[in-house]
Motif scaffolding. Structure first.
Motif, PDB file in Angstrom:
ATOM      1  N   PRO A 240      24.269  -0.420  16.931  1.00  0.00           N
ATOM      2  CA  PRO A 240      22.832  -0.190  17.108  1.00  0.00           C
ATOM      3  C   PRO A 240      22.046  -0.910  16.007  1.00  0.00           C
ATOM      4  N   LEU A 241      20.838  -1.275  16.333  1.00  0.00           N
ATOM      5  CA  LEU A 241      19.989  -2.061  15.435  1.00  0.00           C
ATOM      6  C   LEU A 241      18.961  -1.163  14.750  1.00  0.00           C
ATOM      7  N   LEU A 242      18.743  -1.388  13.456  1.00  0.00           N
ATOM      8  CA  LEU A 242      17.628  -0.757  12.738  1.00  0.00           C
ATOM      9  C   LEU A 242      16.893  -1.835  11.957  1.00  0.00           C
ATOM     10  N   THR A 243      15.705  -2.140  12.388  1.00  0.00           N
ATOM     11  CA  THR A 243      14.844  -3.092  11.676  1.00  0.00           C
ATOM     12  C   THR A 243      13.657  -2.334  11.123  1.00  0.00           C
ATOM     13  N   ILE A 244      13.446  -2.465   9.821  1.00  0.00           N
ATOM     14  CA  ILE A 244      12.318  -1.802   9.174  1.00  0.00           C
ATOM     15  C   ILE A 244      11.249  -2.848   8.863  1.00  0.00           C
ATOM     16  N   VAL A 245      10.042  -2.585   9.337  1.00  0.00           N
ATOM     17  CA  VAL A 245       8.888  -3.417   9.015  1.00  0.00           C
ATOM     18  C   VAL A 245       8.035  -2.635   8.024  1.00  0.00           C
ATOM     19  N   VAL A 246       7.895  -3.147   6.822  1.00  0.00           N
ATOM     20  CA  VAL A 246       7.101  -2.477   5.802  1.00  0.00           C
ATOM     21  C   VAL A 246       5.734  -3.142   5.740  1.00  0.00           C
ATOM     22  N   ALA A 247       4.703  -2.389   6.100  1.00  0.00           N
ATOM     23  CA  ALA A 247       3.330  -2.879   5.992  1.00  0.00           C
ATOM     24  C   ALA A 247       2.807  -2.495   4.619  1.00  0.00           C
ATOM     25  N   HIS A 320       8.438  -2.205  25.463  1.00  0.00           N
ATOM     26  CA  HIS A 320       8.730  -2.726  26.805  1.00  0.00           C
ATOM     27  C   HIS A 320      10.143  -3.304  26.873  1.00  0.00           C
ATOM     28  N   ALA A 321      10.606  -3.897  25.767  1.00  0.00           N
ATOM     29  CA  ALA A 321      11.922  -4.536  25.743  1.00  0.00           C
ATOM     30  C   ALA A 321      13.064  -3.540  25.602  1.00  0.00           C
ATOM     31  N   GLY A 322      12.759  -2.265  25.391  1.00  0.00           N
ATOM     32  CA  GLY A 322      13.789  -1.249  25.331  1.00  0.00           C
ATOM     33  C   GLY A 322      14.152  -0.758  23.946  1.00  0.00           C
ATOM     34  N   PHE A 323      13.344  -1.092  22.937  1.00  0.00           N
ATOM     35  CA  PHE A 323      13.576  -0.580  21.590  1.00  0.00           C
ATOM     36  C   PHE A 323      12.929   0.799  21.434  1.00  0.00           C
ATOM     37  N   HIS A 324      13.523   1.603  20.577  1.00  0.00           N
ATOM     38  CA  HIS A 324      12.844   2.815  20.132  1.00  0.00           C
ATOM     39  C   HIS A 324      11.977   2.428  18.933  1.00  0.00           C
ATOM     40  N   ASN A 367      13.746   9.877   1.242  1.00  0.00           N
ATOM     41  CA  ASN A 367      14.483  11.037   1.747  1.00  0.00           C
ATOM     42  C   ASN A 367      14.385  11.144   3.263  1.00  0.00           C
ATOM     43  N   ALA A 368      13.188  10.880   3.775  1.00  0.00           N
ATOM     44  CA  ALA A 368      12.993  10.930   5.230  1.00  0.00           C
ATOM     45  C   ALA A 368      13.839   9.878   5.926  1.00  0.00           C
ATOM     46  N   LEU A 369      13.938   8.701   5.311  1.00  0.00           N
ATOM     47  CA  LEU A 369      14.726   7.623   5.905  1.00  0.00           C
ATOM     48  C   LEU A 369      16.211   7.964   5.947  1.00  0.00           C
ATOM     49  N   ALA A 370      16.717   8.582   4.876  1.00  0.00           N
ATOM     50  CA  ALA A 370      18.128   8.954   4.837  1.00  0.00           C
ATOM     51  C   ALA A 370      18.470   9.935   5.951  1.00  0.00           C
ATOM     52  N   GLU A 371      17.602  10.901   6.189  1.00  0.00           N
ATOM     53  CA  GLU A 371      17.823  11.871   7.263  1.00  0.00           C
ATOM     54  C   GLU A 371      17.727  11.207   8.638  1.00  0.00           C
ATOM     55  N   TYR A 372      16.776  10.273   8.757  1.00  0.00           N
ATOM     56  CA  TYR A 372      16.509   9.644  10.053  1.00  0.00           C
ATOM     57  C   TYR A 372      17.650   8.724  10.483  1.00  0.00           C
ATOM     58  N   ALA A 373      18.200   7.967   9.546  1.00  0.00           N
ATOM     59  CA  ALA A 373      19.214   6.969   9.893  1.00  0.00           C
ATOM     60  C   ALA A 373      20.421   7.601  10.572  1.00  0.00           C
ATOM     61  N   ASP A 374      20.771   8.811  10.178  1.00  0.00           N
ATOM     62  CA  ASP A 374      21.935   9.488  10.763  1.00  0.00           C
ATOM     63  C   ASP A 374      21.735   9.814  12.234  1.00  0.00           C
ATOM     64  N   THR A 375      20.491   9.832  12.704  1.00  0.00           N
ATOM     65  CA  THR A 375      20.199  10.202  14.092  1.00  0.00           C
ATOM     66  C   THR A 375      20.092   8.996  15.018  1.00  0.00           C
ATOM     67  N   ILE A 376      20.151   7.774  14.477  1.00  0.00           N
ATOM     68  CA  ILE A 376      19.905   6.573  15.281  1.00  0.00           C
ATOM     69  C   ILE A 376      21.100   6.267  16.176  1.00  0.00           C
ATOM     70  N   THR A 377      20.840   6.202  17.467  1.00  0.00           N
ATOM     71  CA  THR A 377      21.886   5.853  18.438  1.00  0.00           C
ATOM     72  C   THR A 377      21.467   4.683  19.326  1.00  0.00           C
ATOM     73  N   GLU A 378      20.231   4.200  19.164  1.00  0.00           N
ATOM     74  CA  GLU A 378      19.737   3.089  19.983  1.00  0.00           C
ATOM     75  C   GLU A 378      19.016   2.096  19.091  1.00  0.00           C
ATOM     76  N   ASP A 379      18.768   0.920  19.619  1.00  0.00           N
ATOM     77  CA  ASP A 379      18.078  -0.115  18.852  1.00  0.00           C
ATOM     78  C   ASP A 379      16.697   0.386  18.459  1.00  0.00           C
TER      79      ASP A 379
END
Length: 554
Positions: A240-247, A320-324, A367-379
């Motif tokens: 699965p893909l995780l791309t972070i965009v930091v604004a 539209h392309a199917g990313f979360h 801290n929020a990111l650490a918790e979130y990453a464990d739940t990622i199952t889709e791009d």
């Protein structure tokens, strides 16, 4: 008699002895505003009319008459005092920011004011600001309130405003026509001149803002990139893909040591395999414009507020392309960019480590990111909207242990700080952003079950006193490079580069290429191999750095 009774009696005597007509009162108030709220206007005027005192006087008189003509439309006994009180308060407020910070009140600045939050705006309410408004706004307003206005018959009451309006415009036109060539040249070349005039500039800006909002009511959002699909890089057996965009917020490229700044503001990123692009231009000079523009399909010249809110953003195309897709905010909101994807606000968390001052530092993301990453199952594409280096309270943007550059300005009242102290405080915010980005990259690099990448780009820059300018939001035509040149940083894991066939050396070779926010929409789609007619290959940073044969062979 008590002191209060004595003052009250004296005021009543003055009211009865010196009553003023609406026109006289308007003229006196206008003279006061011209003298106390227009230091920048007169300073610029003295410069542009250098050696032409007569022309300067004629132009100043013409502006006075035109403004008095406008004031006369409110020159009735029942409207003149409320109107003049409002003008006094308005001029006192806007002149403070104009004369002390160099902030021009144009339509975009009015938009910034309208979309800001109490948390953000409270830092601008300094002791110096309050004192200025009291002395040059509130106290004169009380005098106006105390004045007795003469009342005349219906005919004179109706005719005087009409005659004042007509004569004011006529005489002003005559004065301007006497040297039209010079005046028109000055107004054409020095747009900052009339932009500094109080109360004219904020009034015109408010009207322009109201017109813009009126045009954008009941908009129907047009779909963008509904044809978007994932390309050949997405094989069934991949991670699965995780791309972070930091604004980023208010970070200027000139203060990044990655880009040649002489102060070590990026000690962590300098030891990580990132590409720092050195010549990136922003779409605007304030968040309300730059943020939605950089995520839109429009370039800077083609973007407008109306287009921004009536078209889907790149986040919608990715959806539209199917990313979360999610938007996490530690600033003043997503400005409508994430209206159709899940959002999360971290601004008012109660974490004592990062939120002790009533608003959170960007460490709150970790801290929020650490918790979130464990739940990622889709791009997944996750946008982190930072508070970054938002001023004027730079000292609130980083923990005490990150005050590396000292002495640092620890107040929003810049006049109490030296130029070096202001720069030191700002540099501390950049060093803290460096730390947060490094922590995020190291976290992503450790995610063995995910294919990860990060791209960081600031929304606009910041002035730190250069040429008398502070903060940001200057009109783009006159904004210095410190407000329009922003950092952009790219990191990709080895898994990510292999999956998408990206050549890191090719991307590094573009380090000094002229880029802008115009590239972000198309580059995100190209980076993630999203096939859609909405992507313009010429604006895609990754287009020439992808090995399509290598991707196809996977």
């Amino acid at each position: 008699m008590t002191p209060f009774q004595i003052i009250k009696t004296r005021v009543q005597q003055l009211r009865s002895t010196y009553p003023l007509s609406p026109l006289s009162l308007s003229a006196l108030v206008l003279v006061f505003i011209f003298c106390t709220a227009n230091a920048t206007f007169w300073t610029i005027g003295a410069e542009v009319f250098s050696g032409s005192l007569l022309s300067f006087a004629g132009f100043g008189l013409a502006i006075f008459l035109l403004t008095l003509a406008f004031f006369s439309t409110f020159g009735f006994p029942w409207t003149v005092k409320p109107f003049l009180i409002f003008m006094l308060i308005l001029s006192a407020v806007t002149s403070y920011y104009m004369d002390t910070l160099g902030v021009i009140i144009d339509r975009d600045m009015i938009q910034n004011v309208m979309v800001t939050t109490i948390t953000e705006s409270k830092h601008l309410l300094t002791a110096g600001f309050i004192l200025h408004v009291v002395l040059f706004g509130a106290l004169p307003a009380l005098v106006v309130a105390a004045v007795r206005v003469k009342r005349f018959g219906l005919l004179r009451t109706s005719l005087v405003p009409v005659l004042t309006l007509t004569l004011g415009i006529a005489v002003a036109a005559g004065l301007l026509m006497s040297d039209l060539k010079s005046y028109s040249s000055i107004l054409r070349e020095r747009k900052d001149y009339m932009s500094s005039f109080q109360p004219g500039a904020p009034l015109v800006a408010t009207v322009r803002y109201a017109k813009m909002m009126a045009r954008s009511t009941n908009v129907i959002v047009a779909a963008v990139g509904e044809d978007a699909v994932k390309g050949e890089a997405y094989s069934p057996e991949r991670k699965p893909l995780l791309t972070i965009v930091v604004a980023g917020e208010t970070a200027r490229t000139q203060n990044f040591s990655l880009n040649g700044y002489g102060v070590k503001t990026n000690p962590r990123l300098e030891h990580l395999p990132v590409v720092s692009f050195t010549d990136v231009s922003s779409c605007g000079t304030a968040t309300a414009t730059s943020l939605p523009c950089m995520f839109s399909k429009f370039d800077r010249d083609g973007y407008s507020y109306e287009k921004g809110i009536s078209n889907e953003s790149v986040l919608d195309v990715l959806d539209h392309a199917g990313f979360h897709v999610e938007w996490w905010d530690n600033n003043t909101g997503d400005k409508g960019i994430a209206a159709r994807v899940p959002t999360r606000s971290l601004t008012h968390e109660t974490d004592p480590e990062f939120c002790a001052a009533g608003e959170c530092m960007d460490g709150i993301f970790m801290n929020a990111l650490a918790e979130y990453a464990d739940t990622i199952t889709e791009d997944t594409v996750l946008v982190l909207h930072q508070i970054g280096s938002h001023g004027p309270t730079y000292h609130l943007r980083y923990p005490a242990q990150f005050e590396r550059f000292t002495p640092a300005c620890n107040t929003a009242e810049f006049k109490l700080c030296s130029p070096d102290e202001i720069v030191n405080a700002y540099d501390n915010t950049i060093a803290y952003t460096d730390e947060i980005l490094a922590q995020t990259i190291e976290f992503l690099d450790a995610q063995e079950r995910l294919s990860t990448a990060l791209i960081y780009v600031s929304d606009h820059g910041e002035s730190l006193g250069e040429a008398g300018l502070y903060l940001h939001g200057s009109p783009y035509f006159m904004a210095p490079a410190t407000q329009t040149k922003v950092p952009m940083i790219l990191w990709m894991s080895q898994t990510f580069t292999e999956q998408f066939g990206l050549d890191k050396d090719c991307l590094a070779a573009k380090r000094d290429a002229p880029l802008s926010h115009d590239n972000l929409f198309h580059s995100l789609l190209g980076m993630l191999d999203v096939q859609t007619q909405a992507r313009t290959p010429a604006l895609d940073l990754f287009e020439t750095c992808r090995n399509h044969q290598k991707v196809a062979s996977k």
